[in-house]
Structures are given as C-alpha cells and as structure tokens.
Design an enzyme around this catalytic site. Structure first.
Site, PDB file in Angstrom:
ATOM      1  N   ARG A 189      -0.244  22.503 -15.353  1.00  0.00           N
ATOM      2  CA  ARG A 189       0.700  21.414 -15.647  1.00  0.00           C
ATOM      3  C   ARG A 189       0.588  20.958 -17.106  1.00  0.00           C
ATOM      4  NH1 ARG A 189       2.557  16.337 -11.707  1.00  0.00           N
ATOM      5  NH2 ARG A 189       3.960  15.405 -13.215  1.00  0.00           N
ATOM      6  N   LYS A 248       9.964  22.644 -13.991  1.00  0.00           N
ATOM      7  CA  LYS A 248       8.985  21.578 -13.784  1.00  0.00           C
ATOM      8  C   LYS A 248       8.527  21.565 -12.318  1.00  0.00           C
ATOM      9  CE  LYS A 248       7.389  16.980 -14.589  1.00  0.00           C
ATOM     10  NZ  LYS A 248       7.469  15.710 -15.296  1.00  0.00           N
ATOM     11  N   HIS A 295       2.738  12.949 -29.826  1.00  0.00           N
ATOM     12  CA  HIS A 295       2.196  11.622 -29.464  1.00  0.00           C
ATOM     13  C   HIS A 295       1.566  10.935 -30.665  1.00  0.00           C
ATOM     14  CE1 HIS A 295       1.825  12.472 -24.873  1.00  0.00           C
ATOM     15  NE2 HIS A 295       2.926  11.808 -25.155  1.00  0.00           N
ATOM     16  N   LYS A 352       4.463  11.408 -11.391  1.00  0.00           N
ATOM     17  CA  LYS A 352       3.590  10.580 -12.237  1.00  0.00           C
ATOM     18  C   LYS A 352       4.274   9.232 -12.441  1.00  0.00           C
ATOM     19  CE  LYS A 352       1.037  13.889 -15.126  1.00  0.00           C
ATOM     20  NZ  LYS A 352       0.807  14.324 -16.524  1.00  0.00           N
ATOM     21  N   ASN A 409       2.862  19.742 -21.759  1.00  0.00           N
ATOM     22  CA  ASN A 409       2.542  18.946 -22.952  1.00  0.00           C
ATOM     23  C   ASN A 409       2.817  19.688 -24.253  1.00  0.00           C
ATOM     24  OD1 ASN A 409       1.684  16.811 -21.394  1.00  0.00           O
ATOM     25  ND2 ASN A 409      -0.409  17.599 -21.252  1.00  0.00           N
ATOM     26  N   GLU A 429      13.146  17.841 -24.558  1.00  0.00           N
ATOM     27  CA  GLU A 429      12.368  18.250 -23.388  1.00  0.00           C
ATOM     28  C   GLU A 429      13.022  19.455 -22.695  1.00  0.00           C
ATOM     29  OE1 GLU A 429       9.432  16.846 -22.801  1.00  0.00           O
ATOM     30  OE2 GLU A 429       9.532  14.768 -23.520  1.00  0.00           O
ATOM     31  N   HIS A 461       3.404  17.874 -27.461  1.00  0.00           N
ATOM     32  CA  HIS A 461       3.074  16.472 -27.211  1.00  0.00           C
ATOM     33  C   HIS A 461       1.809  15.995 -27.920  1.00  0.00           C
ATOM     34  CE1 HIS A 461       6.314  16.708 -24.358  1.00  0.00           C
ATOM     35  NE2 HIS A 461       6.160  15.449 -23.993  1.00  0.00           N
ATOM     36  N   HIS A 499      10.521   9.211 -28.340  1.00  0.00           N
ATOM     37  CA  HIS A 499       9.592  10.178 -27.759  1.00  0.00           C
ATOM     38  C   HIS A 499      10.076  11.627 -27.944  1.00  0.00           C
ATOM     39  CE1 HIS A 499       6.711  11.982 -25.038  1.00  0.00           C
ATOM     40  NE2 HIS A 499       7.717  12.570 -24.415  1.00  0.00           N
ATOM     41  N   GLU A 540      -2.431  18.106 -12.488  1.00  0.00           N
ATOM     42  CA  GLU A 540      -2.744  18.553 -13.852  1.00  0.00           C
ATOM     43  C   GLU A 540      -4.212  18.908 -14.037  1.00  0.00           C
ATOM     44  OE1 GLU A 540      -0.606  16.498 -17.001  1.00  0.00           O
ATOM     45  OE2 GLU A 540      -2.058  17.194 -18.458  1.00  0.00           O
ATOM     46  N   ARG A 572       0.806  -1.231   0.000  1.00  0.00           N
ATOM     47  CA  ARG A 572       0.000   0.000   0.000  1.00  0.00           C
ATOM     48  C   ARG A 572       0.835   1.276   0.000  1.00  0.00           C
ATOM     49  NH1 ARG A 572      -2.910  -3.084   3.722  1.00  0.00           N
ATOM     50  NH2 ARG A 572      -4.742  -4.020   2.730  1.00  0.00           N
TER      51      ARG A 572
HETATM   52  N1  LIG Z   1       6.401  10.061 -15.325  1.00  0.00           N
HETATM   53  C1  LIG Z   1       6.532  11.096 -16.120  1.00  0.00           C
HETATM   54  O1  LIG Z   1       6.238  12.235 -15.753  1.00  0.00           O
HETATM   55  C2  LIG Z   1       7.088  10.881 -17.490  1.00  0.00           C
HETATM   56  C3  LIG Z   1       7.435  11.988 -18.274  1.00  0.00           C
HETATM   57  C4  LIG Z   1       8.001  11.757 -19.518  1.00  0.00           C
HETATM   58  C5  LIG Z   1       8.212  10.461 -19.958  1.00  0.00           C
HETATM   59  N2  LIG Z   1       7.842   9.410 -19.171  1.00  0.00           N
HETATM   60  C6  LIG Z   1       8.073   8.027 -19.610  1.00  0.00           C
HETATM   61  O2  LIG Z   1       9.474   7.844 -19.740  1.00  0.00           O
HETATM   62  C7  LIG Z   1       9.726   6.809 -20.685  1.00  0.00           C
HETATM   63  C8  LIG Z   1      10.827   7.245 -21.609  1.00  0.00           C
HETATM   64  O3  LIG Z   1      11.971   7.491 -20.840  1.00  0.00           O
HETATM   65  P1  LIG Z   1      13.433   7.351 -21.468  1.00  0.00           P
HETATM   66  O4  LIG Z   1      13.511   8.120 -22.710  1.00  0.00           O
HETATM   67  O5  LIG Z   1      14.400   7.601 -20.383  1.00  0.00           O
HETATM   68  O6  LIG Z   1      13.438   5.822 -21.921  1.00  0.00           O
HETATM   69  P2  LIG Z   1      14.130   4.525 -21.321  1.00  0.00           P
HETATM   70  O7  LIG Z   1      13.992   4.423 -19.876  1.00  0.00           O
HETATM   71  O8  LIG Z   1      13.630   3.391 -22.147  1.00  0.00           O
HETATM   72  O9  LIG Z   1      15.663   4.777 -21.676  1.00  0.00           O
HETATM   73  C9  LIG Z   1      16.045   4.871 -23.030  1.00  0.00           C
HETATM   74  C10 LIG Z   1      17.152   3.854 -23.347  1.00  0.00           C
HETATM   75  O10 LIG Z   1      18.357   4.321 -22.805  1.00  0.00           O
HETATM   76  C11 LIG Z   1      18.950   3.339 -21.968  1.00  0.00           C
HETATM   77  N3  LIG Z   1      19.649   4.054 -20.920  1.00  0.00           N
HETATM   78  C12 LIG Z   1      19.099   4.793 -19.918  1.00  0.00           C
HETATM   79  N4  LIG Z   1      20.067   5.376 -19.211  1.00  0.00           N
HETATM   80  C13 LIG Z   1      21.232   5.006 -19.761  1.00  0.00           C
HETATM   81  C14 LIG Z   1      22.596   5.298 -19.479  1.00  0.00           C
HETATM   82  N5  LIG Z   1      22.947   6.142 -18.495  1.00  0.00           N
HETATM   83  N6  LIG Z   1      23.539   4.727 -20.239  1.00  0.00           N
HETATM   84  C15 LIG Z   1      23.199   3.907 -21.270  1.00  0.00           C
HETATM   85  N7  LIG Z   1      21.948   3.611 -21.598  1.00  0.00           N
HETATM   86  C16 LIG Z   1      20.974   4.155 -20.843  1.00  0.00           C
HETATM   87  C17 LIG Z   1      17.823   2.465 -21.525  1.00  0.00           C
HETATM   88  O11 LIG Z   1      18.267   1.165 -21.197  1.00  0.00           O
HETATM   89  C18 LIG Z   1      16.928   2.470 -22.750  1.00  0.00           C
HETATM   90  O12 LIG Z   1      17.370   1.506 -23.668  1.00  0.00           O
HETATM   91  C19 LIG Z   1       8.406   6.541 -21.384  1.00  0.00           C
HETATM   92  O13 LIG Z   1       7.876   5.335 -20.915  1.00  0.00           O
HETATM   93  C20 LIG Z   1       7.522   7.711 -20.956  1.00  0.00           C
HETATM   94  O14 LIG Z   1       6.164   7.369 -20.900  1.00  0.00           O
HETATM   95  C21 LIG Z   1       7.295   9.606 -17.959  1.00  0.00           C
HETATM   96 ZN   LIG Z   2       7.655  14.244 -23.168  1.00  0.00          ZN
END
Ligand SMILES: NC(=O)c1ccc[n+]([C@@H]2O[C@H](COP(=O)([O-])OP(=O)(O)OC[C@H]3O[C@@H](n4cnc5c(N)ncnc54)[C@H](O)[C@@H]3O)[C@@H](O)[C@H]2O)c1
Ligand SMILES: [Zn+2]
Length: 378
Positions: free
Chosen positions: A249, A235, A260, A152, A253, A194, A256, A274, A245, A130
């Site tokens: 917030r 942020k 998206h 999030k 986007n 970003e 986006h 992304h 949001e 929980r």
């Molecule tokens: N929670 C939120 O507010 C929020 C905001 C934006 C995006 N997201 C989410 O984040 C995700 C995308 O995040 P991302 O772009 O970090 O993707 P990811 O976590 O898949 O990382 C991208 C790639 O880089 C590799 N990687 C990460 N750090 C590394 C490092 N230091 N050295 C070598 N390789 C490394 C990972 O293994 C992966 O293959 C999506 O699922 C998206 O929905 C969430």
């Molecule tokens: Zn984004």
C-alpha cells in the site's frame, strides 16, 4: 486501453475485504439514485449527511431530495470547508450531532464532500456508538479516486496531519462524476495528480491513455468515468492485498515524501494544494530515480511533460511564495518517513508504471539532489 466513446451505465468497482467488502459505483448523475441505493442496502435506516458549507451550497439539496424520495429521514451536519475542520473540536461537534440526531447502530452516516469531509465523517462514524456504518459520496476528484476508497479516516492534531484516526471501511462509495463540474479548475487539476499517480506507479498503458485523453477527463465526458474507475480499480486492488499498509500500500505514496515536505513547508495552504505538491513530488521522484540510474532519463522527462501539460507544478520554483530552505526541507522529509541510520524510505521508479519501495535511500544523496533542485528555475 480505450474508454467508451459514449456515456454509459455506471461502472462498479469492488473492494474485496471479506465481510467488509463494498462497491464503488461511478457514473454521471448518480446522486439521484442515492436514496434507492441506501434503501436497498439498509431498509428503514435513518441517515445523517455530513458535509461542508461549500459542498452543501452546491449539492446538499439534491442529496436530500434523493433520500426524501425514498422516505429516508436525513439530518444534515455541516462543517466549515477546509482542512481545519479535521480537528478534535469539529469531531466532537459531529459526534454530538450524530447522537442528537439519534443515529444508532443500523443507521448510516453519509459523507458528502471532499477528502476533508470523508476523513472527518468516517472517523466520527468509526468512534460514535463504537462504530456506525457510513457511505462515502465523494465530491472532489481527489476524494473520488483516493480518499473515499480504502478506509483510512483521521483528523489532524497540533503535531501533524492525520495523526488520530482509524481504519474504517465504508459500506458503499457513490462517485457521481457530475458533482465535479462545480469543483474549481485548480482543485480538479490537483486531484488529477493522484489519477496520473496510478499510471506512474503501476500501469504504463493507463499513463499513455491519460497523455492522449486528459483533456476529455477534464471536460467531463465518458473519459472522466474511465479515468476514475481505473484509478479506483488500482487502489481497490492494492488495498485488498494490503489493507493496513504493511507493504505494498506504501506504493500509493509515490511523490508523497517529497510532496508532503513542500506541502508542510507551505503551511497546508492555498500556496500549494496537496495534489500540486504530489505532482511536484512525482516529478522529483522520477528525476531522482533517473539520477540514481534506475529510470531512463526519457521516462523522467515524460513524467514531467505530462504533469506540466495539464498545468501542474513540476519545478520547485513554481511554489508561490518561494520554496523552503534545504535544512527545513530535510527536517520535514525526516519527519514524514522513518529514518534509520541516515537512510530514508522513498517510492522510486524503474519505468513508467513500475514503482517500488526503496528503504535504503541515503539522506545525504537526497539533500544534494534537493540543493540542486532548489537552485533550478523552470
Ligand atoms: N483517507 C485517505 O485515504 C486520504 C487520501 C488522500 C487524502 N486524504 C485527505 O483528503 C483531504 C483533501 O481532500 P480534498 O482535496 O478533497 O479537500 P477538501 O475536502 O478540502 O476539498 C477541497 C475544496 O473543494 C471544495 N469542494 C469539494 N467538492 C466540491 C464540489 N463538488 N464543488 C465545489 N467545491 C467542492 C471543498 O469545499 C474544499 O473547499 C486532506 O485532508 C487529506 O489528508 C485522505
Ligand atoms: Zn495524496
């Protein structure tokens, strides 16, 4: 807006959310102090480190060593890298592993990875027993400036991305900028979209600073910390004012809604990351704003020029494998944002650094604009 010329002490950014407030600490080499920071925050706590296979290969040993140095027991939980780990199946695996490792209330989950690991580990922490506290140790640029901040967390379902999740704030974010040195240049660039977004949406001076200093941000000098800290500050301020949001917030986007749709059409694959989709989306949002007479043409051109300078896509024709058709695109845009009586919600611009929420954008106008963009070659 100038960055320090020399490497400096870590920068701390606060996220003010009452009794759920926490700090984001940004600096080169911070993983070495992870044990000390955790011991200070939670004396005697056990830790589970959730990570992905790629990040584990590069950085797990250093994180484990930092914890071991403070005699903190740590259990690693490794998931495959990539979006497909944000699933019910991997959530179950992580939750069961946390329970097997006897992580109790009072212990900690550490999310060591990019946005995928942060979202999955954060959600597992939100629901296991929980609610367990967790620490974000973001390892991608996108995670350091975006996903690790704001609470999030989510997994994907067969209906779409991030549809099952929770708001669950971390108790600490440790952004070690040296970890980004092992990130692929393409992933780094995608995360940079970003960073540029924060300038575009609310800080013209920061955008101008990025135009002048982006190469230093990529190279990894003190400019990188400055860019990440400035992004996190913006942020954090927005999240503090609108955690769930209900209003402001949504400005985060920017780019986006268009982005998206292209990202989904490309199947959330290596065809279009992304951040690349967001860059394209921001270029389109700026151009669309200009088309509506809201933004000077010169500002739309300036937006595109900077994104293109760092190597991000700004033309639809740059999507590998080709763009989707207009009907598919409009269907995806309608799915992403609520449509009421043919009206869509978009984040638009009145100037660089001046974004606003437009809730009355005519879908027919967007369609006509996109038909034109789909025919354009860069
Ligand atoms: N929670 C939120 O507010 C929020 C905001 C934006 C995006 N997201 C989410 O984040 C995700 C995308 O995040 P991302 O772009 O970090 O993707 P990811 O976590 O898949 O990382 C991208 C790639 O880089 C590799 N990687 C990460 N750090 C590394 C490092 N230091 N050295 C070598 N390789 C490394 C990972 O293994 C992966 O293959 C999506 O699922 C998206 O929905 C969430
Ligand atoms: Zn984004």
């Amino acid at each position: 807006m100038t960055a320090p010329l020399r490497s400096s002490d870590p920068i701390t950014v606060g996220v003010s959310l009452g009794d759920r407030s926490y700090q984001i600490v940004i600096g080169r080499g911070l993983v070495a102090s992870l044990g000390r920071k955790i011991a200070a925050l939670r004396p005697g706590a056990k830790v589970a480190i959730v990570t992905d296979a790629t990040v584990a290969r590069h950085h797990l040993a250093a994180a484990e060593a930092a914890l071991a140095a403070e005699r903190i027991a740590a259990t690693p939980i490794t998931v495959p890298e990539g979006e497909s780990s944000k699933s019910f199946a991997w959530l179950e695996t992580v939750c069961e592993a946390l329970i097997a490792a006897r992580i109790e209330r009072g212990d900690l989950v550490v999310a060591l990875g990019g946005g995928v690991v942060g979202d999955l580990a954060g959600f597992a922490a939100a629901v296991t027993r929980r609610g367990l506290d967790y620490v974000q140790v973001p390892t991608s640029l996108l995670a350091q400036v975006d996903s690790s901040v704001g609470g999030k967390t989510a997994i994907d379902t067969k209906h779409g991305k991030n549809l099952v999740g929770a708001f669950h704030q971390p108790i600490l974010v440790v952004a070690d900028t040296a970890l980004l040195d092992t990130l692929s240049p393409r992933e780094f660039r995608a995360g940079y979209a970003e960073v540029a977004k924060y300038g575009l949406l609310g800080d013209e001076a920061f955008f101008a600073w990025l135009e002048a200093n982006w190469q230093e941000v990529f190279a990894g000098g003190p400019a990188r910390e400055h860019a990440i800290a400035t992004s996190c500050r913006m942020k954090a301020a927005i999240v503090a004012r609108d955690e769930r949001e209900t209003g402001e917030r949504a400005l985060l986007n920017l780019g986006h809604t268009f982005g998206h749709a292209f990202e989904a059409a490309a199947g959330y694959s290596q065809r279009l990351l992304h951040g690349e989709a967001v860059a394209l989306g921001m270029a389109l949002a700026a151009e669309f704003s200009a088309r509506k007479g809201l933004l000077p043409e010169a500002d739309a051109a300036r937006t595109r020029r900077h994104l293109a300078a760092v190597g991000l896509p700004t033309f639809v024709s740059q999507i590998s494998g080709g763009p989707p058709g207009i009907d598919r695109l409009m269907e995806l845009i309608a799915q992403d944002k609520k449509v009421s009586r043919g009206m869509l919600t978009f984040i638009l611009l009145r100037g660089i650094g001046q974004s606003f929420i437009a809730r009355d954008v005519d879908a027919a106008e967007v369609r006509a604009f996109l038909i034109e963009k789909l025919a354009e070659r860069c």
